[in-house]
Enzyme design. Sequence first.
Site, PDB file in Angstrom:
ATOM      1  N   SER A  94       0.834  -1.200   0.000  1.00  0.00           N
ATOM      2  CA  SER A  94       0.000   0.000   0.000  1.00  0.00           C
ATOM      3  C   SER A  94       0.870   1.252   0.000  1.00  0.00           C
ATOM      4  CB  SER A  94      -0.905   0.006   1.234  1.00  0.00           C
ATOM      5  OG  SER A  94      -1.475   1.280   1.470  1.00  0.00           O
TER       6      SER A  94
ATOM      7  N   TYR B 142      -0.708  -0.540  10.497  1.00  0.00           N
ATOM      8  CA  TYR B 142      -0.913  -0.780   9.068  1.00  0.00           C
ATOM      9  C   TYR B 142       0.262  -0.233   8.258  1.00  0.00           C
ATOM     10  CZ  TYR B 142      -3.170  -0.792   4.485  1.00  0.00           C
ATOM     11  OH  TYR B 142      -3.472  -1.008   3.161  1.00  0.00           O
TER      12      TYR B 142
END
Length: 256
Positions: free
Chosen positions: A145, A168
Amino acid sequence: MLENKIIFVAGACGRIGKALCKKILQSGGVPILADINENNLKNLTIELKNEFKKELLSLKLDITSKESLNSCIDEAFKKYTKIDAFVNSSYPVGKDWGKIAYYEASFEQICESLNLHLGGFILASQEFVKFFKKQGYGNIINLSSIMGVFAPKFENYENTTMQSSLEYSVIKAGINHLGVWLAKELFNTNIRVNTLASGGILDNQPGNFLEKYRKCCASKGMLEAADICGTLIFLLSDESKFITGQTIVVADGWGL
């Protein structure tokens, strides 16, 4: 572009995984459907069989289990006698994922997130590396990501219930560097490793978030899963055979 290539897709039932499996079939390749959710796996197998008139191998896979990984690799090899590439689009999450306020995670919650997601990606990569070494060639692509490449734009989350968690970003940054480490260590083995860091994928996010996100991008804003599949097909193909150790960002200019 992928004629006769056998592509093992972990997380096949996710948004990106499902779109990728369809694109692989459209490109002449054969996806091996692997996912931890058996019901979703059954439905996806039926859907793709009906759409493409092709029998596909589907396997229940837990990327945090060495036994599960090796069992699936063995089954795939038994059916096809080769695996050309492994794509990890899995998205394992713990029970408290996305529910913890910033700076409030316990040590156990942090470890659960890191172990499941980053640990799972490391474990899956190492087992496929061992298989590819025996086979004599291979191609690994890990899905990551932009949150592992750039700092979050925290202002985009204001007045929403969404957040961009620290864990994350650390997980995705770890996946990015996993690819660099593996690619370098695997020089002269005929195994290459790359990472695709995608921008946000549409999933019923609130309108005010989407508007702010769009202003950070060049033409579209949040992407659909299919928007990153062209790049993945290129990385899976022989047209990219001299690309290794790269984190390729597909995010409509979000990081600029």
